[in-house]
Motif scaffolding. Structure first.
Motif, PDB file in Angstrom:
ATOM      1  N   ASN A 158      12.848  -5.898  -4.125  1.00  0.00           N
ATOM      2  CA  ASN A 158      13.443  -6.069  -5.453  1.00  0.00           C
ATOM      3  C   ASN A 158      12.494  -6.776  -6.414  1.00  0.00           C
ATOM      4  O   ASN A 158      12.491  -6.497  -7.616  1.00  0.00           O
ATOM      5  CB  ASN A 158      14.755  -6.857  -5.350  1.00  0.00           C
ATOM      6  CG  ASN A 158      15.927  -5.977  -5.004  1.00  0.00           C
ATOM      7  OD1 ASN A 158      15.865  -4.749  -5.141  1.00  0.00           O
ATOM      8  ND2 ASN A 158      17.019  -6.587  -4.563  1.00  0.00           N
ATOM      9  N   ALA A 159      11.708  -7.698  -5.891  1.00  0.00           N
ATOM     10  CA  ALA A 159      10.733  -8.378  -6.740  1.00  0.00           C
ATOM     11  C   ALA A 159       9.706  -7.389  -7.279  1.00  0.00           C
ATOM     12  O   ALA A 159       9.373  -7.387  -8.469  1.00  0.00           O
ATOM     13  CB  ALA A 159      10.043  -9.495  -5.954  1.00  0.00           C
ATOM     14  N   LYS A 160       9.208  -6.536  -6.410  1.00  0.00           N
ATOM     15  CA  LYS A 160       8.232  -5.508  -6.835  1.00  0.00           C
ATOM     16  C   LYS A 160       8.858  -4.568  -7.859  1.00  0.00           C
ATOM     17  O   LYS A 160       8.255  -4.251  -8.901  1.00  0.00           O
ATOM     18  CB  LYS A 160       7.745  -4.718  -5.625  1.00  0.00           C
ATOM     19  CG  LYS A 160       6.678  -3.665  -5.954  1.00  0.00           C
ATOM     20  CD  LYS A 160       6.150  -3.024  -4.691  1.00  0.00           C
ATOM     21  CE  LYS A 160       4.987  -2.090  -5.038  1.00  0.00           C
ATOM     22  NZ  LYS A 160       5.306  -0.700  -4.896  1.00  0.00           N
ATOM     23  N   LYS A 161      10.079  -4.125  -7.576  1.00  0.00           N
ATOM     24  CA  LYS A 161      10.749  -3.204  -8.494  1.00  0.00           C
ATOM     25  C   LYS A 161      11.050  -3.880  -9.833  1.00  0.00           C
ATOM     26  O   LYS A 161      11.035  -3.229 -10.888  1.00  0.00           O
ATOM     27  CB  LYS A 161      12.049  -2.688  -7.867  1.00  0.00           C
ATOM     28  CG  LYS A 161      12.679  -1.535  -8.640  1.00  0.00           C
ATOM     29  CD  LYS A 161      13.870  -0.942  -7.918  1.00  0.00           C
ATOM     30  CE  LYS A 161      14.472   0.206  -8.752  1.00  0.00           C
ATOM     31  NZ  LYS A 161      15.664   0.806  -8.092  1.00  0.00           N
ATOM     32  N   THR A 162      11.302  -5.190  -9.802  1.00  0.00           N
ATOM     33  CA  THR A 162      11.539  -5.935 -11.043  1.00  0.00           C
ATOM     34  C   THR A 162      10.312  -5.890 -11.939  1.00  0.00           C
ATOM     35  O   THR A 162      10.414  -5.648 -13.143  1.00  0.00           O
ATOM     36  CB  THR A 162      11.919  -7.400 -10.730  1.00  0.00           C
ATOM     37  OG1 THR A 162      13.153  -7.419  -9.999  1.00  0.00           O
ATOM     38  CG2 THR A 162      12.073  -8.210 -12.011  1.00  0.00           C
ATOM     39  N   ILE A 163       9.152  -6.124 -11.359  1.00  0.00           N
ATOM     40  CA  ILE A 163       7.905  -6.064 -12.138  1.00  0.00           C
ATOM     41  C   ILE A 163       7.702  -4.652 -12.679  1.00  0.00           C
ATOM     42  O   ILE A 163       7.381  -4.454 -13.853  1.00  0.00           O
ATOM     43  CB  ILE A 163       6.698  -6.478 -11.277  1.00  0.00           C
ATOM     44  CG1 ILE A 163       6.930  -7.822 -10.581  1.00  0.00           C
ATOM     45  CG2 ILE A 163       5.435  -6.525 -12.145  1.00  0.00           C
ATOM     46  CD1 ILE A 163       7.259  -8.969 -11.489  1.00  0.00           C
ATOM     47  N   GLU A 164       7.914  -3.663 -11.838  1.00  0.00           N
ATOM     48  CA  GLU A 164       7.697  -2.267 -12.225  1.00  0.00           C
ATOM     49  C   GLU A 164       8.714  -1.784 -13.260  1.00  0.00           C
ATOM     50  O   GLU A 164       8.432  -0.835 -13.999  1.00  0.00           O
ATOM     51  CB  GLU A 164       7.754  -1.374 -10.986  1.00  0.00           C
ATOM     52  CG  GLU A 164       6.597  -1.617 -10.021  1.00  0.00           C
ATOM     53  CD  GLU A 164       6.757  -0.868  -8.708  1.00  0.00           C
ATOM     54  OE1 GLU A 164       5.732  -0.625  -8.037  1.00  0.00           O
ATOM     55  OE2 GLU A 164       7.908  -0.534  -8.339  1.00  0.00           O
ATOM     56  N   SER A 165       9.873  -2.427 -13.335  1.00  0.00           N
ATOM     57  CA  SER A 165      10.909  -2.014 -14.289  1.00  0.00           C
ATOM     58  C   SER A 165      10.516  -2.292 -15.736  1.00  0.00           C
ATOM     59  O   SER A 165      11.065  -1.710 -16.661  1.00  0.00           O
ATOM     60  CB  SER A 165      12.222  -2.736 -13.985  1.00  0.00           C
ATOM     61  OG  SER A 165      12.162  -4.099 -14.379  1.00  0.00           O
TER      62      SER A 165
END
Length: 346
Positions: free
Chosen positions: A143-150
């Motif tokens: 989720n942390a990675k996806k947060t940055i990518e969002s």
């Protein structure tokens, strides 16, 4: 050195926001500000623009049981549910050319909505500045990675204690270790993906049980690499007769003891409110309410499932509510526990 680091982070965040201000959004801002001051002067509600800032509610569900939160206390009279992605996209499509700032929180924990980061990504691609607030229990590695990518621009992490013993006195059911791990995951992925966003803020809700840890949270933020620390004053519903949560440090208290021995809100109740002109709140099921103090959606100004936002924003219901604020704000229930400027920068 830490002061310069914080200043640089704030400048970067500010430049990021201003980079998203199109001509259309700036002109809308001019119209909104102008109509607000005309309304103050004439005592008649005028609205020439559309909201600069919009709050959407991803969900009313929450994993914690915080004592001064309707989600935590499970005391909502309105339904609990999740914002649907298609409804969100339709709403943003209507507002994108005007709205500059999109806030993804109202009640509940945003990350419980499985489509939350997809919605952030959709708004980011529209060039809107996006922000959210989380208790950080779901910021695992993925989720942390996806947060940055969002493309999320601002991430507020609630951290109301630097030890588990203190933290859990307000964040009932919470695990401070998970919060810190979540923050570390975000900072690590920002570095790995070479991303300047999100601007990460530790938000510390100051209550009596944690007020001795104000300096400690600054050190903790520095250790992890968080961009900023903000101290927030606590809204307490039954404050009149005092509360064990009321801080004794006056700077961080919304309330003061009055001559009759009861506690009252510090600020003077003025018959105007900037929020009613520049922002709005949309619940997970499409209801529009005046501001974030209407937590149970008791003042419903319209339903986006039944009408367009453009029609609703300048409807008789919205106009009448603005008129009521200009006439006598103290008579409106949700205004009685409201304070502007409830955050103190560290």
């Amino acid at each position: 050195m830490r002061i310069f680091t914080i200043m640089n982070a704030k400048i970067t965040d500010g430049l990021n926001f201003f980079s998203k201000l199109s001509v259309g959004r700036m002109w809308n801002g001019v119209k909104v500000v102008s109509s607000f001051y005309v309304s103050k002067l004439t005592k008649k509600p005028v609205q020439w623009g559309f909201p600069i800032s919009v709050t959407v509610e991803p969900t009313t569900s929450c994993n914690l049981r915080c004592p001064e939160c309707p989600s935590g206390k499970r005391e909502f009279t309105r339904p609990t549910g999740m914002l649907k992605n298609d409804f969100f996209q339709n709403t943003i499509d209507e507002l994108a050319k005007k709205v500059a700032y999109l806030i993804f929180y109202f009640q509940g924990e945003p990350y419980l909505n499985p489509k939350f980061l997809d919605m952030v990504n959709y708004a980011s691609k529209k060039g809107i500045y996006t922000a959210t607030s989380t208790n950080a229990h779901y910021l695992n590695d993925a989720n942390a990675k996806k947060t940055i990518e969002s493309g999320l621009d601002r991430l507020i992490i609630s951290i109301d204690g630097t030890t588990q013993e203190t933290y859990e006195q307000y964040r009932i059911g919470g695990d401070l270790k998970k919060v810190l791990e979540g923050a570390e995951n975000i900072i690590r992925w920002k570095k790995e993906l070479k991303s300047k966003t999100p601007h990460v803020i530790f938000q510390f809700l100051v209550v009596k049980p944690n007020q001795h840890q104000l300096e400690e949270v600054k050190l903790l933020a520095k250790k992890i690499g968080v961009d900023e620390v903000r101290f927030k004053t606590a809204q307490i519903y039954d404050h009149e007769n005092g509360s064990p949560l009321l801080p004794t440090i006056d700077k961080y208290a919304r309330y003061k003891k009055q001559e009759n021995g009861t506690y009252g809100i510090k600020n003077q109740m003025m018959n105007h409110c900037w929020r009613l002109w520049h922002s709005t709140v949309i619940t997970w099921d499409g209801l529009v309410v005046p501001c974030c103090f209407d937590k149970d959606a008791t003042h419903q100004l319209g339903d986006l499932k039944k009408t367009s936002f453009a029609a609703l924003w300048k409807s008789p219901e919205y106009t009448n509510f603005r008129a009521a604020v200009l006439r006598s704000r103290s008579e409106i229930d949700i205004c009685k526990n409201c304070t502007e400027g409830t955050q103190v920068w560290a």
